[in-house]
Design a protein around this motif. Structure first.
Motif, PDB file in Angstrom:
ATOM      1  N   SER A  11       5.960  12.526   3.494  1.00  0.00           N
ATOM      2  CA  SER A  11       5.019  11.277   3.634  1.00  0.00           C
ATOM      3  C   SER A  11       5.725  10.609   4.706  1.00  0.00           C
ATOM      4  O   SER A  11       5.182   9.849   5.673  1.00  0.00           O
ATOM      5  N   ALA A  12       7.221  10.630   4.760  1.00  0.00           N
ATOM      6  CA  ALA A  12       7.973   9.646   5.528  1.00  0.00           C
ATOM      7  C   ALA A  12       8.063  10.485   7.044  1.00  0.00           C
ATOM      8  O   ALA A  12       8.162   9.800   7.841  1.00  0.00           O
ATOM      9  N   CYS A  13       8.042  11.505   7.263  1.00  0.00           N
ATOM     10  CA  CYS A  13       8.316  12.517   8.422  1.00  0.00           C
ATOM     11  C   CYS A  13       7.091  11.785   9.517  1.00  0.00           C
ATOM     12  O   CYS A  13       6.133  12.008   9.371  1.00  0.00           O
ATOM     13  N   ILE A  14       7.963  11.534  10.516  1.00  0.00           N
ATOM     14  CA  ILE A  14       7.240  10.879  11.629  1.00  0.00           C
ATOM     15  C   ILE A  14       6.118  11.813  12.488  1.00  0.00           C
ATOM     16  O   ILE A  14       5.494  11.342  13.038  1.00  0.00           O
ATOM     17  N   VAL A  15       6.738  13.086  12.553  1.00  0.00           N
ATOM     18  CA  VAL A  15       5.892  13.788  13.411  1.00  0.00           C
ATOM     19  C   VAL A  15       5.491  15.080  12.514  1.00  0.00           C
ATOM     20  O   VAL A  15       4.943  16.035  13.182  1.00  0.00           O
ATOM     21  N   GLY A  16       5.458  15.036  11.310  1.00  0.00           N
ATOM     22  CA  GLY A  16       4.983  16.221  10.524  1.00  0.00           C
ATOM     23  C   GLY A  16       5.877  17.417  10.580  1.00  0.00           C
ATOM     24  O   GLY A  16       5.248  18.651  10.507  1.00  0.00           O
ATOM     25  N   TYR A  46      14.715   9.868   8.237  1.00  0.00           N
ATOM     26  CA  TYR A  46      13.921   9.177   7.335  1.00  0.00           C
ATOM     27  C   TYR A  46      13.751   9.923   6.166  1.00  0.00           C
ATOM     28  O   TYR A  46      13.599   9.617   5.070  1.00  0.00           O
ATOM     29  N   GLU A  72       1.972   4.699   1.224  1.00  0.00           N
ATOM     30  CA  GLU A  72       0.722   5.258   1.920  1.00  0.00           C
ATOM     31  C   GLU A  72      -0.466   4.272   1.331  1.00  0.00           C
ATOM     32  O   GLU A  72      -1.454   3.993   2.303  1.00  0.00           O
ATOM     33  N   GLN A 125       0.144   1.293   3.631  1.00  0.00           N
ATOM     34  CA  GLN A 125      -0.202   1.816   5.193  1.00  0.00           C
ATOM     35  C   GLN A 125      -1.582   1.976   5.506  1.00  0.00           C
ATOM     36  O   GLN A 125      -2.135   1.378   6.441  1.00  0.00           O
ATOM     37  N   HIS A 126      -2.226   2.769   4.482  1.00  0.00           N
ATOM     38  CA  HIS A 126      -3.706   3.038   4.715  1.00  0.00           C
ATOM     39  C   HIS A 126      -4.464   1.621   4.346  1.00  0.00           C
ATOM     40  O   HIS A 126      -5.459   1.294   4.965  1.00  0.00           O
ATOM     41  N   GLN A 175       1.560  11.354  12.216  1.00  0.00           N
ATOM     42  CA  GLN A 175       1.219  11.474  11.032  1.00  0.00           C
ATOM     43  C   GLN A 175       1.296  10.061  10.462  1.00  0.00           C
ATOM     44  O   GLN A 175       2.052   9.275  10.112  1.00  0.00           O
ATOM     45  N   GLY A 176      -0.266   9.925  10.082  1.00  0.00           N
ATOM     46  CA  GLY A 176      -0.562   8.613   9.635  1.00  0.00           C
ATOM     47  C   GLY A 176       0.361   7.976   8.463  1.00  0.00           C
ATOM     48  O   GLY A 176       0.009   6.890   8.091  1.00  0.00           O
ATOM     49  N   ASN A 177       0.817   9.222   7.500  1.00  0.00           N
ATOM     50  CA  ASN A 177       1.321   8.472   6.172  1.00  0.00           C
ATOM     51  C   ASN A 177       2.432   7.955   6.321  1.00  0.00           C
ATOM     52  O   ASN A 177       3.071   7.167   5.575  1.00  0.00           O
ATOM     53  N   SER A 178       3.191   8.433   7.766  1.00  0.00           N
ATOM     54  CA  SER A 178       4.620   7.805   7.789  1.00  0.00           C
ATOM     55  C   SER A 178       4.755   6.197   8.181  1.00  0.00           C
ATOM     56  O   SER A 178       4.041   5.936   9.346  1.00  0.00           O
ATOM     57  N   PHE A 209       6.449   6.301  11.654  1.00  0.00           N
ATOM     58  CA  PHE A 209       5.220   6.577  12.750  1.00  0.00           C
ATOM     59  C   PHE A 209       4.578   5.295  13.251  1.00  0.00           C
ATOM     60  O   PHE A 209       4.388   5.068  14.369  1.00  0.00           O
TER      61      PHE A 209
END
Lengths: 291, 406
Positions: free
Chosen positions: A116-121, A143, A257, A260-261, B129-132, B135
């Protein structure tokens, strides 16, 4: 005064939309057939063969198997490192518990905070269980290490140019295509480790605890911890004494999440703020001709 | 009151002073740490390890830097969104600090990244990565830096339109460059409002998201700080920080460049700071009560002491001081009061990212290596040097009207 009325209208719409319920996060997609590993700590004898097999399978080091006979390492509590994805710790018997050996490695969470934290997947949760890492995507922000509930990932700080995040892969190269079990499971001489369908493993764990209530404490670590994990442990000693962290039943990623969402889904929050500010800007313009 | 308007510095202060030399030396030292990091890796210049993956480069260069650069969007909001024209004088200096502040926050991240050359991955939609939370911070900061440079363009146009005078062989380009500047000036005039609004929105978004960063580690962040409303607290404190920094910079610049302090503006601006601080403090207090962690304030630990310092020195004291008209009217006492606010913000960010962070298996606590400190100080020095250079070249600070142009 039209501008002011306009402004109030837009402001009203914006506020009503802002209080709409935020959508909670459901976590990554998981396959119902996904696998995992059950570690029965009451069977582990601390032979460290799993450490040797792991190092070989992941090409981390090439010490001979005898190297792992050394029990001096048990004097200090160890954590996984960049060259040891798994380590076994020994906890001596105390008034309340028997001597216990406990293997540590990435738990492969069901709803991993690192993913969930990873900025680039670069970190992904495979629907079948393993949390995989793609070094080519990684930007090295670390992160994931801040986020990890179990403090597992290790980083190659010594590498100046191509450092990687290192952790147990659940031998995904073999387990994902069905060609084999994780190296640690394969080598375990005591069959303390069982590889299989996560739902089956849970049944086995509960069965063992039910049949032998004196041998085990009534707790499958990883069944619910942090939203559940692919690795699960049963033990005769309280997990707190084995230095497993006490974590809640919900993945910490759910909270972030949801935040964020809630704010950013479809950019609704920022766009509304933009509209609101734009309206303010227009309405408050002190233009004499505007009356 | 004398008529003033923004102009390149013309008070006769020399560019190079003793202080400037000190900054240059610090800047060079910082850059040497950067070079060492590039060649020998993070372990060579930092005390980071698997337990403490983030140090002062994230806590100070990035988190604190961004909070202190909040003057950019807060003054833009006052002067351009609600049209409080009297604060116009503060917009350009704050914009300049924000522009460089964010540039160096971004550079700070790059130095800290293990694979800095992959930073562009963040811009690739296929890797979004919208969850991050990170990001969101990353993409917002990238966009905001761009917006800040765009917002600065009109100042460049104003300075050089009709005055392009390139040296030597580049003289041929004088005309095209001048045309380009005129063209930009016309375009910017039409779109500047949009960029100002976008800047405010992007700022609110990432200022708050910076607070969300540590929410994902509930087991590791001390309960005095770990809260799902951290993003709100970060945003509220950024508002206060922005106004305090704008005041701080204006007063320090006046002193450094031999200008008259703009106290008639600052004392009015100063009225808002205690209000913002009270709102922030109230939110913080309600959150502590809500989460039932007030008893932790009496705990005998570094964390509780740091929390007390944060709220007493950084929030309560400046609130009381700034409520007094007398204190706001005097440049010295005003500077002291806003310095406390700035100090409080720095302590808060360091608290959240370092002091509160208790990794599960640490056998020692993280103390930054001297090289980490040197890089941070070096970057700040470069920032100040750039600011100094720019106020000499561009119309940033308000100067008394002069007969002839520069």
């Amino acid at each position: 005064m039209t501008t002011r009325r306009e402004f109030l209208k837009i402001a009203g719409v914006a506020t009503t939309t802002m209080v709409l319920p935020a959508q909670a996060s459901n976590g990554p997609h998981l396959d119902s057939e996904r696998f995992g590993v059950l570690a029965d700590l009451t069977l582990c004898i601390g032979c460290r063969k799993c450490e040797w097999a792991c190092a070989g399978a992941n090409e981390l080091s090439s010490y001979p198997i005898e190297y792992y006979d050394d029990t001096c390492v048990f004097e200090k509590y160890r954590r996984p490192t960049t060259t040891e994805y798994t380590v076994v710790n020994r906890f001596p018997a105390s008034e309340t518990s028997v001597q216990t050996d406990a293997k540590v490695q990435c738990m492969h969470c069901e709803h991993p905070a690192c993913v969930s934290a990873c900025i680039v997947g670069a970190l992904q949760k495979d629907p079948m269980g393993p949390v995989t890492y793609d070094a080519d995507k990684c930007i090295g922000c670390r992160y994931c290490m801040v986020a990890c509930t179990f403090q597992v990932p290790a980083y190659e700080y010594l590498n100046a140019t191509t450092p990687q995040v290192r952790k147990c892969t659940l031998c995904s190269d073999k387990t994902l295509n069905g060609s084999g079990k994780p190296a640690c499971v394969e080598i375990c001489p005591r069959e303390a480790l069982t590889f299989g369908k996560r739902s089956e493993l849970l049944k086995i764990a509960e069965q063992r605890i039910r049949r032998n209530p004196d041998r085990y404490i009534d707790h499958v670590y990883g069944e619910k911890e942090a939203g559940g994990t692919s690795w699960m442990m049963i033990s005769g000693t309280d997990f707190k004494e084995l230095k497993f962290p006490e974590v809640g039943d919900e993945s910490p990623a759910v909270v972030t999440e949801t935040i964020q969402h809630g704010i950013f889904r479809g950019f609704s929050g920022p766009l509304m703020l933009l509209g609101l500010l734009g309206a303010t800007m227009k309405a408050m313009k002190k233009d004499p001709s505007d009356g | 009151m004398a008529n003033t308007r923004p102009a390149p510095l013309n008070t006769g202060v020399p560019f190079l002073t003793k202080g400037t030399w000190v900054l240059i030396i610090l800047a060079v030292s910082g850059i040497s740490v950067l070079i060492a990091r590039l060649f020998f890796g993070l372990s060579f210049v930092t005390n980071l390890d698997d337990q403490y993956p983030w140090g002062i480069w994230i806590a100070i260069d990035v988190a604190t830097g961004v909070a202190l650069a909040a003057g950019g969007f807060t003054t833009a909001f006052l002067a351009h969104v609600i049209h409080a024209h009297r604060y116009h004088a503060l917009v350009r200096p704050a914009l300049l600090t924000a522009m460089f502040g964010y540039t160096f926050a971004a550079l700070g991240v790059c130095v800290d990244l293990g694979r800095y050359y992959n930073i562009w991955h963040v811009m690739l939609p296929s890797m979004w990565q919208g969850n991050s939370v990170l990001f969101e911070v990353g993409i917002c900061v990238m966009m905001y830096v761009t917006v800040l440079y765009i917002e600065f363009l009109p100042i460049v146009c104003e300075r050089f339109c009709g005055r392009v005078n390139l040296p030597g062989i580049f003289a041929k380009l004088n005309k095209p460059v001048d045309n380009l500047l005129h063209f930009l000036q016309r375009i910017m005039h039409k779109f500047i409002s949009f960029f100002i609004l976008a800047g405010v929105v992007l700022s609110c978004a990432h200022q708050s998201s910076l607070g969300s960063l540590m929410v994902i580690a509930p087991g590791k962040v001390h309960q005095l700080w770990h809260s799902p409303v951290l993003p709100l607290l970060f945003l509220l404190s950024a508002f206060a920080s922005g106004l305090a920094m704008a005041t701080f910079e204006s007063l320090v610049a006046a002193k450094a460049f031999g200008l008259k302090p703009e106290i008639h503006i600052l004392r009015r601006l100063g009225r808002f700071i205690p209000i913002l601080l009270i709102v922030y403090f109230g939110a913080k207090l309600i959150d502590l009560v809500n989460r039932d962690v007030l008893p932790l304030l009496l705990e005998n630990s570094v964390q509780s002491i740091m929390f007390w310092i944060e709220i007493t020195v950084g929030i309560v004291a400046p609130t009381i001081l700034l409520l007094s008209e007398k204190i706001r009217q005097n440049p010295a006492t005003l500077l002291f009061s806003v310095s406390l606010v700035v100090f409080g913000i720095i302590i808060n960010r360091v608290n959240v990212f370092i002091i509160a962070y208790k990794p599960l298996y640490a056998d020692k606590i993280y103390v930054p290596a001297w090289t980490e400190v040197l890089l941070t100080v070096g970057f700040m020095s470069i920032l100040i040097l750039l600011y100094r250079t720019y106020v000499f070249i561009f119309p940033i600070l308000e100067m008394e009207e002069q007969g002839s142009d520069v």
